[in-house]
Design a protein around this motif. Structure first.
Motif, short mmCIF file in Angstrom:
data_model
loop_
_atom_site.label_atom_id
_atom_site.label_comp_id
_atom_site.label_asym_id
_atom_site.label_seq_id
_atom_site.Cartn_x
_atom_site.Cartn_y
_atom_site.Cartn_z
N GLU A 34 -1.14 55.71 81.41
CA GLU A 34 -1.62 56.37 82.61
C GLU A 34 -3.11 56.68 82.46
O GLU A 34 -3.67 56.65 81.36
CB GLU A 34 -0.84 57.67 82.84
N LYS A 70 -0.51 48.02 81.27
CA LYS A 70 0.95 48.13 81.30
C LYS A 70 1.53 47.59 79.99
O LYS A 70 0.85 46.88 79.24
CB LYS A 70 1.52 47.36 82.50
N GLN A 72 -6.13 50.95 82.44
CA GLN A 72 -4.79 51.53 82.43
C GLN A 72 -3.77 50.40 82.28
O GLN A 72 -3.13 50.01 83.26
CB GLN A 72 -4.53 52.34 83.71
N LYS A 120 8.21 42.00 78.70
CA LYS A 120 8.28 43.45 78.77
C LYS A 120 9.29 44.01 77.77
O LYS A 120 9.07 45.06 77.16
CB LYS A 120 8.66 43.88 80.19
N HIS A 134 3.11 50.06 75.70
CA HIS A 134 3.75 50.86 76.76
C HIS A 134 2.75 51.06 77.89
O HIS A 134 1.55 50.79 77.74
CB HIS A 134 4.20 52.23 76.21
N ASP A 135 3.24 51.49 79.04
CA ASP A 135 2.36 51.78 80.18
C ASP A 135 1.46 52.95 79.83
O ASP A 135 1.91 53.96 79.28
CB ASP A 135 3.17 52.13 81.42
N SER A 138 -1.90 39.78 81.67
CA SER A 138 -0.48 40.10 81.72
C SER A 138 0.33 38.81 81.58
O SER A 138 -0.18 37.71 81.79
CB SER A 138 -0.12 40.79 83.04
N ASP A 191 0.63 44.13 78.19
CA ASP A 191 -0.69 43.62 78.55
C ASP A 191 -1.52 43.41 77.30
O ASP A 191 -1.38 44.12 76.29
CB ASP A 191 -1.43 44.58 79.48
#
Length: 227
Positions: free
Chosen positions: A144, A196, A194, A28, A141-142, A23, A199
């Motif tokens: 899940e 973010k 998963q 972002k 994007h994040d 990260s 990343d």
């Protein structure tokens, strides 16, 4: 920008496990703009799933919002992990953005097609010298759980190399590993990432990995790079 953005424990994880998820190499807000660009380049409307099933417009794009994700920090981090880290302090910037998309699909969730990149190439690739030193996935994007995060089998790069070196004639070409990928994967437990937004997953070219199903509610976008 630090000359060596990755910490010693991160480079150590890459060497030991065959991957590291980093990260802070991409802002972002840059990832958010790239995510919107991925929708735009593919002709997808974010709020209209009926547009996601139309024929793809390709995978390689030169949109500036996508290209902006090749930050100096990312390229410097990648240089730390290559087999010749002292030849350069920064990897070359790719000329285009290769955007991989996984569309949502009904469950049950599973990972499919565990593989080693290059083992399907024709003409076949030599095992040594390797075609590539490093792979990277940049997530826009994040993501899940069970929504398209990459699945990897830790340490399989070590198992693959040991097998190749034990029988160099048999495994002269990387494609000879293809029937044994499942056997290599059984030596390890799969890890579903998963990530973010922003990343970056760096992984060894011989790490067994899979493109899993996306049981989420939106397309999964990630940029794939190889050096």
């Amino acid at each position: 920008m630090p000359l060596h953005p990755l910490r010693p424990d991160q480079t150590g994880q890459f060497l030991e496990l065959g991957y590291v998820l980093a990260s802070g190499l991409i802002p972002k807000e840059a990832a958010a703009k790239a995510d919107r660009a991925a929708f735009r380049c593919n002709g997808f409307e974010p709020g209209d799933p009926t547009t996601w099933a139309q024929p793809p417009k390709g995978e390689f794009f030169d949109d500036p919002d996508l290209m902006a994700l090749y930050t100096d920090a990312l390229l410097a981090a990648g240089a730390q992990l290559t087999s010749n880290p002292y030849l350069s302090t920064q990897l070359p910037r790719p000329e285009s953005a290769f955007v991989i998309k996984i569309l949502p699909a009904p469950g049950p969730w599973k990972h499919v097609n565990a593989h080693i990149d290059g083992s399907y190439e024709n003409p076949p690739l030599l095992s040594f010298p390797r075609q590539w030193d490093l792979f990277a996935m940049i997530y826009l994007h994040d993501i899940e759980p069970q929504s398209g995060g990459t699945v990897l089998w830790p340490r399989t790069h070590r198992f693959a190399e040991a097998l190749i070196r034990s029988q160099p004639t048999r495994f002269k070409f990387l494609r000879e590993l293809r029937p044994l990928v499942e056997e290599l994967a059984q030596k390890s437990e799969p890890v579903e990432l998963q990530p973010k937004a922003g990343d970056v997953l760096f992984f060894h070219p011989w790490t067994v990995h899979s493109k899993p199903m996306n049981c989420g509610t939106r397309p999964r976008f990630a940029m794939n790079c190889k050096w």
